[in-house]
Scaffold this motif. Structure first.
Motif, PDB file in Angstrom:
ATOM      1  N   ASN A  81      24.883   8.503  42.496  1.00  0.00           N
ATOM      2  CA  ASN A  81      25.128   7.671  40.452  1.00  0.00           C
ATOM      3  C   ASN A  81      24.723   8.227  39.693  1.00  0.00           C
ATOM      4  OD1 ASN A  81      25.921   5.910  39.386  1.00  0.00           O
ATOM      5  ND2 ASN A  81      25.218   4.316  40.946  1.00  0.00           N
ATOM      6  N   ASN A  82      24.404   7.975  38.808  1.00  0.00           N
ATOM      7  CA  ASN A  82      23.092   8.717  37.928  1.00  0.00           C
ATOM      8  C   ASN A  82      22.206   7.876  37.147  1.00  0.00           C
ATOM      9  OD1 ASN A  82      22.336  10.274  34.587  1.00  0.00           O
ATOM     10  ND2 ASN A  82      24.804  11.828  35.819  1.00  0.00           N
ATOM     11  N   THR A  83      20.863   8.184  36.907  1.00  0.00           N
ATOM     12  CA  THR A  83      20.230   7.588  36.102  1.00  0.00           C
ATOM     13  C   THR A  83      20.218   7.378  34.573  1.00  0.00           C
ATOM     14  OG1 THR A  83      18.869  10.178  35.965  1.00  0.00           O
ATOM     15  CG2 THR A  83      18.495   8.491  37.787  1.00  0.00           C
ATOM     16  N   ASP A  84      20.601   8.297  34.178  1.00  0.00           N
ATOM     17  CA  ASP A  84      21.487   7.876  32.872  1.00  0.00           C
ATOM     18  C   ASP A  84      22.435   6.752  32.551  1.00  0.00           C
ATOM     19  OD1 ASP A  84      23.203   7.664  30.349  1.00  0.00           O
ATOM     20  OD2 ASP A  84      22.155   9.815  30.026  1.00  0.00           O
ATOM     21  N   PRO A  85      22.495   5.420  32.233  1.00  0.00           N
ATOM     22  CA  PRO A  85      23.382   4.560  32.072  1.00  0.00           C
ATOM     23  C   PRO A  85      25.483   4.994  31.909  1.00  0.00           C
ATOM     24  CG  PRO A  85      20.890   3.945  31.255  1.00  0.00           C
ATOM     25  CD  PRO A  85      21.131   5.263  31.249  1.00  0.00           C
ATOM     26  N   ASP A  86      24.648   5.786  30.550  1.00  0.00           N
ATOM     27  CA  ASP A  86      25.605   6.017  30.144  1.00  0.00           C
ATOM     28  C   ASP A  86      26.879   7.060  31.594  1.00  0.00           C
ATOM     29  OD1 ASP A  86      25.395   5.191  27.946  1.00  0.00           O
ATOM     30  OD2 ASP A  86      24.917   6.910  26.608  1.00  0.00           O
ATOM     31  N   MET A  87      25.888   7.827  31.757  1.00  0.00           N
ATOM     32  CA  MET A  87      26.754   8.950  32.604  1.00  0.00           C
ATOM     33  C   MET A  87      27.019   8.248  33.887  1.00  0.00           C
ATOM     34  SD  MET A  87      26.880  11.423  31.485  1.00  0.00           S
ATOM     35  CE  MET A  87      27.034  10.808  29.797  1.00  0.00           C
ATOM     36  N   ALA A  88      26.472   7.022  34.697  1.00  0.00           N
ATOM     37  CA  ALA A  88      26.264   6.083  35.403  1.00  0.00           C
ATOM     38  C   ALA A  88      27.705   4.861  35.138  1.00  0.00           C
ATOM     39  CB  ALA A  88      25.570   4.677  35.736  1.00  0.00           C
ATOM     40  N   GLU A  89      28.227   4.952  34.063  1.00  0.00           N
ATOM     41  CA  GLU A  89      29.160   3.725  33.298  1.00  0.00           C
ATOM     42  C   GLU A  89      30.313   4.785  33.694  1.00  0.00           C
ATOM     43  OE1 GLU A  89      29.473   2.492  29.569  1.00  0.00           O
ATOM     44  OE2 GLU A  89      27.776   0.841  29.948  1.00  0.00           O
ATOM     45  N   LYS A  90      30.653   6.327  32.709  1.00  0.00           N
ATOM     46  CA  LYS A  90      31.497   6.962  33.458  1.00  0.00           C
ATOM     47  C   LYS A  90      32.331   7.714  34.768  1.00  0.00           C
ATOM     48  CE  LYS A  90      32.694  11.384  31.358  1.00  0.00           C
ATOM     49  NZ  LYS A  90      32.450  13.203  30.795  1.00  0.00           N
ATOM     50  N   ILE A  91      31.018   7.227  35.715  1.00  0.00           N
ATOM     51  CA  ILE A  91      31.463   7.076  37.321  1.00  0.00           C
ATOM     52  C   ILE A  91      31.824   6.228  37.580  1.00  0.00           C
ATOM     53  CG2 ILE A  91      30.537   6.772  39.411  1.00  0.00           C
ATOM     54  CD1 ILE A  91      27.907   8.635  39.126  1.00  0.00           C
ATOM     55  N   GLN A  92      32.252   5.370  36.833  1.00  0.00           N
ATOM     56  CA  GLN A  92      32.391   3.633  37.390  1.00  0.00           C
ATOM     57  C   GLN A  92      34.025   4.013  36.751  1.00  0.00           C
ATOM     58  OE1 GLN A  92      31.609   0.389  38.671  1.00  0.00           O
ATOM     59  NE2 GLN A  92      30.018   2.058  39.646  1.00  0.00           N
ATOM     60  N   PHE A  93      33.923   4.591  35.461  1.00  0.00           N
ATOM     61  CA  PHE A  93      34.925   4.595  34.950  1.00  0.00           C
ATOM     62  C   PHE A  93      36.393   5.933  36.129  1.00  0.00           C
ATOM     63  CE2 PHE A  93      37.786   8.264  32.716  1.00  0.00           C
ATOM     64  CZ  PHE A  93      38.785   7.554  32.665  1.00  0.00           C
ATOM     65  N   TYR A  94      35.872   6.113  36.678  1.00  0.00           N
ATOM     66  CA  TYR A  94      36.965   6.814  37.821  1.00  0.00           C
ATOM     67  C   TYR A  94      37.120   6.228  38.468  1.00  0.00           C
ATOM     68  CZ  TYR A  94      35.947  11.733  34.689  1.00  0.00           C
ATOM     69  OH  TYR A  94      36.356  12.525  33.153  1.00  0.00           O
ATOM     70  N   LEU A  95      35.915   5.775  39.473  1.00  0.00           N
ATOM     71  CA  LEU A  95      36.337   5.192  40.224  1.00  0.00           C
ATOM     72  C   LEU A  95      37.716   4.302  40.177  1.00  0.00           C
ATOM     73  CD1 LEU A  95      32.612   3.531  41.335  1.00  0.00           C
ATOM     74  CD2 LEU A  95      33.616   5.585  42.254  1.00  0.00           C
ATOM     75  N   HIS A  96      38.290   3.991  38.872  1.00  0.00           N
ATOM     76  CA  HIS A  96      38.961   3.346  38.644  1.00  0.00           C
ATOM     77  C   HIS A  96      40.280   3.791  38.070  1.00  0.00           C
ATOM     78  CE1 HIS A  96      37.288  -1.050  38.774  1.00  0.00           C
ATOM     79  NE2 HIS A  96      35.965  -0.199  38.157  1.00  0.00           N
ATOM     80  N   PHE A  97      39.644   4.816  38.049  1.00  0.00           N
ATOM     81  CA  PHE A  97      40.495   6.210  36.934  1.00  0.00           C
ATOM     82  C   PHE A  97      41.852   6.589  38.132  1.00  0.00           C
ATOM     83  CE2 PHE A  97      42.120  10.486  36.710  1.00  0.00           C
ATOM     84  CZ  PHE A  97      42.834  10.905  36.019  1.00  0.00           C
ATOM     85  N   ALA A  98      41.173   7.169  39.579  1.00  0.00           N
ATOM     86  CA  ALA A  98      41.770   7.349  40.625  1.00  0.00           C
ATOM     87  C   ALA A  98      42.973   6.561  41.084  1.00  0.00           C
ATOM     88  CB  ALA A  98      40.860   7.694  41.662  1.00  0.00           C
ATOM     89  N   GLU A  99      42.622   5.466  41.169  1.00  0.00           N
ATOM     90  CA  GLU A  99      43.350   4.519  41.571  1.00  0.00           C
ATOM     91  C   GLU A  99      44.637   3.666  40.797  1.00  0.00           C
ATOM     92  OE1 GLU A  99      43.954   4.164  45.616  1.00  0.00           O
ATOM     93  OE2 GLU A  99      42.335   5.748  45.732  1.00  0.00           O
ATOM     94  N   GLY A 100      43.930   3.434  39.081  1.00  0.00           N
ATOM     95  CA  GLY A 100      44.542   2.998  38.294  1.00  0.00           C
ATOM     96  C   GLY A 100      45.756   3.748  37.865  1.00  0.00           C
ATOM     97  N   SER A 101      45.037   4.810  37.322  1.00  0.00           N
ATOM     98  CA  SER A 101      45.439   6.281  36.205  1.00  0.00           C
ATOM     99  C   SER A 101      46.753   6.966  36.733  1.00  0.00           C
ATOM    100  CB  SER A 101      44.655   6.581  35.328  1.00  0.00           C
ATOM    101  OG  SER A 101      44.539   5.612  34.576  1.00  0.00           O
ATOM    102  N   ILE A 102      45.775   8.276  37.739  1.00  0.00           N
ATOM    103  CA  ILE A 102      46.241   9.244  38.414  1.00  0.00           C
ATOM    104  C   ILE A 102      46.904   9.233  39.782  1.00  0.00           C
ATOM    105  CG2 ILE A 102      44.468  10.096  40.084  1.00  0.00           C
ATOM    106  CD1 ILE A 102      44.532  12.495  38.743  1.00  0.00           C
ATOM    107  N   GLN A 103      46.218   8.162  40.321  1.00  0.00           N
ATOM    108  CA  GLN A 103      47.510   7.514  41.161  1.00  0.00           C
ATOM    109  C   GLN A 103      48.941   7.632  41.106  1.00  0.00           C
ATOM    110  OE1 GLN A 103      46.335   8.626  44.509  1.00  0.00           O
ATOM    111  NE2 GLN A 103      47.998   8.240  44.971  1.00  0.00           N
ATOM    112  N   PRO A 104      49.269   6.662  40.481  1.00  0.00           N
ATOM    113  CA  PRO A 104      50.595   5.269  39.956  1.00  0.00           C
ATOM    114  C   PRO A 104      51.793   6.748  39.622  1.00  0.00           C
ATOM    115  CG  PRO A 104      49.427   4.174  39.562  1.00  0.00           C
ATOM    116  CD  PRO A 104      48.162   5.048  39.399  1.00  0.00           C
TER     117      PRO A 104
END
Length: 232
Positions: A92-115
């Motif tokens: 994860n990341n101690t920087d809140p903005d970077m942590a949010e970006k990681i969360q984005f990719y957790l959704h991106f992997a299944e919701g955007s690139i996979q379909p």
């Protein structure tokens, strides 16, 4: 949550490898309960663990109470493990903005690139499973469908990844390995293997994929699944 027993219900030839890799990267102790596909499908025995009968399933048992929690869906599993087990922000990341970006990719992997990649794979299977002269018409139809949506979407997703990897010094977030890299790795690797994208067009993405697979945690996970007959 050191008072927990972690079990991963792992299906061969599936995206469940990423969950094992995540847990190994976090240096967590866990048990692998293996399942093998039957005629290309998950066995019915997985439905005894969860009604959807899908893998990965992560089972968390409280040692003191015996209470069990079943986690399904890779993105949710990653989110849960980061929140409850990654106390040192290894992935994860101690920087809140970077942590949010990681969360984005957790959704991106299944919701955007996979379909769109799944659509391209289905089109590919349709072409391979038909014989001449039907194959001529099948190829014509799937090419039109691919051109109308999925092919352009694959390009859009990979153009985005290529630029983000360059911006983030060879990784997806903040110039270092995170949970985002591990989760996104599977659809990206499948895209390269199936010929939907090439290293000539996306050299930085291919280099990123090769780099994250040199980590100790990846090697450890690879050896674990090899014991169950899985070659990576």
């Amino acid at each position: 949550m050191s008072n927990s027993i972690i079990r991963v219900h792992w299906l061969n030839q599936s995206r469940a490898f990423r969950v094992l890799w995540l847990l190994d990267a976090l240096k967590l102790d866990f048990e692998i309960i293996p399942y093998k596909r039957v005629d290309g499908r998950a066995p019915d025995s997985l439905k005894k663990i969860h009604p959807l009968g899908r893998s990965p399933i992560v089972e968390i048992e409280d040692k003191s109470t015996g209470k069990k929690k079943m986690l399904i869906e890779s993105g949710y599993i990653f989110q849960y493990m980061l929140q409850n087990f990654d106390h040192d922000n290894v992935l994860n990341n101690t920087d809140p903005d970077m942590a949010e970006k990681i969360q984005f990719y957790l959704h991106f992997a299944e919701g955007s690139i996979q379909p769109p990649l799944l659509m391209e794979y289905i089109y590919q299977l349709a072409e391979k499973s038909s014989s001449f002269p039907i194959s001529y018409f099948v190829q014509s139809v799937v090419n039109k469908l691919s051109e109308a949506y999925s092919r352009g979407e694959v390009k859009n997703q990979f153009d985005f990844l290529e630029s983000e990897i360059v911006k983030n010094k060879g990784y997806l977030v903040d110039g270092k390995l995170s949970a985002a890299d591990i989760l996104v790795s599977f659809p990206v690797e499948m895209a390269f293997l199936r010929g939907f994208v090439t290293s000539e067009i996306y050299p930085n993405t291919k280099k990123w994929l090769d780099t994250i697979k040199t980590t100790d945690s990846y090697a450890i996970t690879k050896e674990k699944v090899k014991a169950f007959g899985e070659e990576m």
